[in-house]
Design a protein around this motif. Structure first.
Motif, PDB file in Angstrom:
ATOM      1  N   VAL A  61      13.053   2.262   3.109  1.00 29.49           N
ATOM      2  CA  VAL A  61      11.812   2.383   2.346  1.00 29.49           C
ATOM      3  C   VAL A  61      10.715   1.608   3.080  1.00 29.49           C
ATOM      4  O   VAL A  61      10.759   0.382   3.147  1.00 29.49           O
ATOM      5  CB  VAL A  61      11.971   1.847   0.909  1.00 29.49           C
ATOM      6  CG1 VAL A  61      10.667   2.025   0.135  1.00 29.49           C
ATOM      7  CG2 VAL A  61      13.125   2.548   0.192  1.00 29.49           C
ATOM      8  N   LEU A  62       9.748   2.327   3.604  1.00 29.89           N
ATOM      9  CA  LEU A  62       8.655   1.711   4.352  1.00 29.89           C
ATOM     10  C   LEU A  62       7.492   1.414   3.403  1.00 29.89           C
ATOM     11  O   LEU A  62       7.690   1.287   2.200  1.00 29.89           O
ATOM     12  CB  LEU A  62       8.230   2.651   5.478  1.00 29.89           C
ATOM     13  CG  LEU A  62       9.366   3.087   6.422  1.00 29.89           C
ATOM     14  CD1 LEU A  62       8.886   4.172   7.372  1.00 29.89           C
ATOM     15  CD2 LEU A  62       9.915   1.895   7.199  1.00 29.89           C
ATOM     16  N   MET A  63       6.295   1.311   3.943  1.00 26.45           N
ATOM     17  CA  MET A  63       5.101   1.116   3.131  1.00 26.45           C
ATOM     18  C   MET A  63       4.929   2.290   2.176  1.00 26.45           C
ATOM     19  O   MET A  63       4.844   3.445   2.603  1.00 26.45           O
ATOM     20  CB  MET A  63       3.876   1.015   4.043  1.00 26.45           C
ATOM     21  CG  MET A  63       2.546   1.100   3.326  1.00 26.45           C
ATOM     22  SD  MET A  63       1.112   0.928   4.410  1.00 26.45           S
ATOM     23  CE  MET A  63       1.272   2.343   5.468  1.00 26.45           C
ATOM     24  N   VAL A  64       4.883   2.026   0.883  1.00 27.37           N
ATOM     25  CA  VAL A  64       4.629   3.057  -0.111  1.00 27.37           C
ATOM     26  C   VAL A  64       3.376   2.680  -0.880  1.00 27.37           C
ATOM     27  O   VAL A  64       3.293   1.625  -1.500  1.00 27.37           O
ATOM     28  CB  VAL A  64       5.820   3.229  -1.082  1.00 27.37           C
ATOM     29  CG1 VAL A  64       5.460   4.215  -2.192  1.00 27.37           C
ATOM     30  CG2 VAL A  64       7.061   3.710  -0.332  1.00 27.37           C
ATOM     31  N   THR A  65       2.371   3.552  -0.789  1.00 22.07           N
ATOM     32  CA  THR A  65       1.135   3.376  -1.562  1.00 22.07           C
ATOM     33  C   THR A  65       0.898   4.701  -2.288  1.00 22.07           C
ATOM     34  O   THR A  65       1.845   5.409  -2.600  1.00 22.07           O
ATOM     35  CB  THR A  65      -0.030   3.007  -0.629  1.00 22.07           C
ATOM     36  OG1 THR A  65      -0.157   4.019   0.383  1.00 22.07           O
ATOM     37  CG2 THR A  65       0.222   1.666   0.047  1.00 22.07           C
ATOM     38  N   SER A  66      -0.338   5.054  -2.559  1.00 24.41           N
ATOM     39  CA  SER A  66      -0.619   6.332  -3.229  1.00 24.41           C
ATOM     40  C   SER A  66      -0.814   7.410  -2.181  1.00 24.41           C
ATOM     41  O   SER A  66      -1.350   7.163  -1.108  1.00 24.41           O
ATOM     42  CB  SER A  66      -1.875   6.213  -4.097  1.00 24.41           C
ATOM     43  OG  SER A  66      -3.000   5.942  -3.289  1.00 24.41           O
ATOM     44  N   GLU A  67      -0.402   8.620  -2.510  1.00 25.18           N
ATOM     45  CA  GLU A  67      -0.494   9.724  -1.532  1.00 25.18           C
ATOM     46  C   GLU A  67      -0.253  11.039  -2.267  1.00 25.18           C
ATOM     47  O   GLU A  67       0.347  11.075  -3.333  1.00 25.18           O
ATOM     48  CB  GLU A  67       0.567   9.498  -0.444  1.00 25.18           C
ATOM     49  CG  GLU A  67       0.980  10.711   0.313  1.00 25.18           C
ATOM     50  CD  GLU A  67       0.332  10.931   1.652  1.00 25.18           C
ATOM     51  OE1 GLU A  67      -0.836  11.332   1.621  1.00 25.18           O
ATOM     52  OE2 GLU A  67       0.991  10.768   2.681  1.00 25.18           O
ATOM     53  N   MET A 114       9.205  -5.342   1.963  1.00 28.97           N
ATOM     54  CA  MET A 114       8.856  -6.190   0.831  1.00 28.97           C
ATOM     55  C   MET A 114       7.379  -6.589   0.799  1.00 28.97           C
ATOM     56  O   MET A 114       6.957  -7.305  -0.106  1.00 28.97           O
ATOM     57  CB  MET A 114       9.729  -7.451   0.845  1.00 28.97           C
ATOM     58  CG  MET A 114      11.203  -7.183   0.660  1.00 28.97           C
ATOM     59  SD  MET A 114      11.554  -6.486  -0.967  1.00 28.97           S
ATOM     60  CE  MET A 114      13.356  -6.494  -0.967  1.00 28.97           C
ATOM     61  N   ASP A 115       6.592  -6.107   1.762  1.00 25.56           N
ATOM     62  CA  ASP A 115       5.185  -6.500   1.827  1.00 25.56           C
ATOM     63  C   ASP A 115       4.275  -5.634   0.964  1.00 25.56           C
ATOM     64  O   ASP A 115       3.067  -5.876   0.903  1.00 25.56           O
ATOM     65  CB  ASP A 115       4.693  -6.460   3.280  1.00 25.56           C
ATOM     66  CG  ASP A 115       5.344  -7.528   4.149  1.00 25.56           C
ATOM     67  OD1 ASP A 115       5.924  -8.481   3.581  1.00 25.56           O
ATOM     68  OD2 ASP A 115       5.276  -7.407   5.380  1.00 25.56           O
ATOM     69  N   TYR A 116       4.849  -4.622   0.290  1.00 25.30           N
ATOM     70  CA  TYR A 116       4.060  -3.712  -0.548  1.00 25.30           C
ATOM     71  C   TYR A 116       4.700  -3.628  -1.931  1.00 25.30           C
ATOM     72  O   TYR A 116       5.910  -3.378  -2.044  1.00 25.30           O
ATOM     73  CB  TYR A 116       3.993  -2.326   0.087  1.00 25.30           C
ATOM     74  CG  TYR A 116       3.371  -2.343   1.465  1.00 25.30           C
ATOM     75  CD1 TYR A 116       1.996  -2.200   1.638  1.00 25.30           C
ATOM     76  CD2 TYR A 116       4.169  -2.561   2.596  1.00 25.30           C
ATOM     77  CE1 TYR A 116       1.432  -2.254   2.901  1.00 25.30           C
ATOM     78  CE2 TYR A 116       3.605  -2.618   3.862  1.00 25.30           C
ATOM     79  CZ  TYR A 116       2.242  -2.467   4.002  1.00 25.30           C
ATOM     80  OH  TYR A 116       1.684  -2.533   5.267  1.00 25.30           O
ATOM     81  N   PRO A 117       3.913  -3.815  -3.004  1.00 23.76           N
ATOM     82  CA  PRO A 117       4.489  -3.864  -4.358  1.00 23.76           C
ATOM     83  C   PRO A 117       5.319  -2.640  -4.729  1.00 23.76           C
ATOM     84  O   PRO A 117       6.405  -2.770  -5.295  1.00 23.76           O
ATOM     85  CB  PRO A 117       3.249  -4.000  -5.250  1.00 23.76           C
ATOM     86  CG  PRO A 117       2.216  -4.638  -4.385  1.00 23.76           C
ATOM     87  CD  PRO A 117       2.467  -4.118  -3.005  1.00 23.76           C
ATOM     88  N   ALA A 118       4.824  -1.428  -4.431  1.00 22.24           N
ATOM     89  CA  ALA A 118       5.557  -0.217  -4.821  1.00 22.24           C
ATOM     90  C   ALA A 118       6.880  -0.109  -4.077  1.00 22.24           C
ATOM     91  O   ALA A 118       7.895   0.310  -4.656  1.00 22.24           O
ATOM     92  CB  ALA A 118       4.705   1.021  -4.563  1.00 22.24           C
ATOM     93  N   SER A 119       6.895  -0.509  -2.811  1.00 24.54           N
ATOM     94  CA  SER A 119       8.147  -0.510  -2.052  1.00 24.54           C
ATOM     95  C   SER A 119       9.090  -1.575  -2.601  1.00 24.54           C
ATOM     96  O   SER A 119      10.283  -1.312  -2.812  1.00 24.54           O
ATOM     97  CB  SER A 119       7.862  -0.788  -0.566  1.00 24.54           C
ATOM     98  OG  SER A 119       6.905   0.094  -0.056  1.00 24.54           O
ATOM     99  N   ARG A 120       8.548  -2.768  -2.808  1.00 29.02           N
ATOM    100  CA  ARG A 120       9.361  -3.902  -3.277  1.00 29.02           C
ATOM    101  C   ARG A 120      10.049  -3.582  -4.600  1.00 29.02           C
ATOM    102  O   ARG A 120      11.197  -3.981  -4.829  1.00 29.02           O
ATOM    103  CB  ARG A 120       8.458  -5.127  -3.409  1.00 29.02           C
ATOM    104  CG  ARG A 120       9.199  -6.426  -3.669  1.00 29.02           C
ATOM    105  CD  ARG A 120       8.294  -7.622  -3.428  1.00 29.02           C
ATOM    106  NE  ARG A 120       7.086  -7.619  -4.236  1.00 29.02           N
ATOM    107  CZ  ARG A 120       5.847  -7.524  -3.742  1.00 29.02           C
ATOM    108  NH1 ARG A 120       5.648  -7.393  -2.447  1.00 29.02           N
ATOM    109  NH2 ARG A 120       4.797  -7.540  -4.544  1.00 29.02           N
TER     110      ARG A 120
END
Length: 456
Positions: A184-190, A222-228
């Motif tokens: 699971v990498l960086m997950v934001t909105s898309e 772990m650096d992105y809330p949605a991924s974490r």
């Protein structure tokens, strides 16, 4: 759960005839299905020989429309077709079950699967993992939006093979199985043009870990809330990825090195100066790939070598050329504000940004604030239907940024960028938008940019 006999004599509909749809059609017909294929595009947009071959195998085509979906035992949804289009919504109300080529592959695959997802970087990370495995002499296969459609090589797999699968939210939406190793990498909105809500998008991504068991592994940025948050959704053993802090188990950046720690033992993989990929976000991708390789028994020296000699994938912050002291980068894959921000943060030198395209439902306020804070941003060349919205969001911040607009083709855009740029500057195509309108797709947009740059 599917078996190879699940499709024999079943009346099935395939929605969408892109690359994965073509692969699924070939597989299902070989498995004895009675198949009807529909796509809203005209027949002329598909390779004649592919249509002829699939037709000869017994498929019935409906071009220029989706459906009709009546009397079918099931519908196979291609990744580019949203389940929210009216034709599929109506079919769902009729109780027709949905599936996908990805779901079929997961059920039939005899080999362990490494699944990679994220808003940005999944293609790069999946390719890195694949190169590490091949370097170690493993029987590895790469699929997803890159590589070969998975069902095309299913018959070549055995328990000793390893499949590295780049998985988009489109492919994960209906999944009920998760891979042995989930990355699971960086997950934001898309893709808010495809999904109803950001929550649905993140929920689809979470299917990568949701069905894992205690014998599986999850590698999570772990650096992105949605991924974490996904780390709490899995029963697998979790390994962290971070650029910001040292985890108990995982990979991270410390003292200028990509470093791995596992069971209290740490080791340096390689110095970050040896990573050829631009951008801090690519250090996260390298960390994720290195952790995956370690879990699969790849020696650190082979991992380091694969990273050092890796070339950026096309249209992913790809260096095109330097001319007149100006460097040009193609990041056409960037179709969201978050991915464009990652590209911009990769360079501290004066830059000209080519920005805009067709809508994906983005909120531009945070992006505008990022541009306002980036004092190395020299100018913007705005294109496409979303540019007026971006321009308005920028104006609301109060900062004036030089902007060129109204250009109708990529040659004119690149010529304008070259005129604005001085030696030591960079020009980045990182549009933060979809490509439709001026271009067929993001590949076409990137190829036109590269051709125009090489023509300077």
């Amino acid at each position: 759960m599917y078996t190879r006999t699940s499709f024999k004599d079943r009346r099935l509909a395939l929605a969408g005839f892109g690359a994965e749809g073509q692969s699924a059609a070939d597989f299902l017909l070989r498995m004895g299905a009675r198949l009807e294929i529909s796509d809203s595009k005209p027949e002329s947009e598909f390779p004649t020989e592919v249509v002829a071959r699939i037709r000869e195998l017994g498929a019935v085509f409906h071009f220029g429309q989706l459906g009709p979906f009546t009397g079918f035992d099931g519908i196979i949804r291609s990744p580019g077709i949203s389940p929210h289009v009216p034709e599929l919504v109506t079919a769902a109300k009729k109780g027709i079950p949905f599936t996908s080529a990805t779901k079929i592959f997961f059920d039939l695959c005899p080999a362990p699967i490494v699944g990679v997802t994220g808003t940005k970087g999944k293609g790069t990370t999946a390719s890195l993992i694949y190169q590490m495995l091949k370097g170690a002499g493993r029987d590895a296969y790469l699929c997803g939006n890159i590589g070969t459609p998975a069902l095309d090589f299913l018959d070549r797999l055995n328990e000793g093979s390893i499949v590295v699968y780049e998985l988009s939210s489109f492919q994960l939406l209906e999944m009920e199985r998760s891979p042995h190793i989930a990355v699971v990498l960086m997950v934001t909105s898309e893709h808010l043009d495809f999904h109803k809500t950001a929550e649905e998008y993140v929920g689809a991504k979470a299917n990568l870990v949701r069905f894992q068991g205690p014998g599986d592994y999850a590698i999570v940025n772990m650096d992105y809330p949605a991924s974490r948050a996904m780390a709490a959704m899995t029963k697998a053993e979790v390994f962290a990825v971070s650029r910001k802090k040292r985890p108990a188990n995982g990979t991270y950046v410390e003292n200028g090195f990509v470093t791995l720690i596992q069971k209290g033992q740490s080791r340096q993989i390689l110095p970050i100066d040896a990573v050829p990929l631009a951008g801090a976000h690519n250090l996260e991708n390298v960390c994720a790939a290195a952790m995956t390789a370690a879990l699969l028994g790849v020696p650190s020296a082979i991992t380091a070598a694969a990273i050092q000699y890796f070339k950026a994938l096309p249209h992913r912050l790809e260096f095109i050329r330097e001319t007149a002291g100006v460097k040009y980068y193609d990041d056409s894959i960037s179709t969201t504000p978050e991915s464009a921000i990652a590209a911009l943060r990769s360079f501290g030198v004066p830059k000209i940004l080519i920005l805009g395209g067709s809508s994906k439902g983005a909120d531009w306020r945070e992006f505008a604030a990022e541009l306002t804070a980036d004092h190395s941003l020299k100018a913007i060349i705005g294109i496409g239907q979303e540019w007026p919205k971006i321009k308005a969001a920028l104006a609301a911040t109060g900062r004036e940024v030089q902007a060129i607009e109204g250009l109708q083709n990529m040659s004119a855009v690149v010529a304008a960028a070259a005129e604005l740029a001085a030696p030591g500057n960079i020009v980045i195509l990182s549009p933060a938008c979809a490509s439709f309108g001026m271009f067929r797709n993001y590949q076409d947009r990137g190829e036109q940019f590269s051709a125009a740059v090489r023509a300077l």
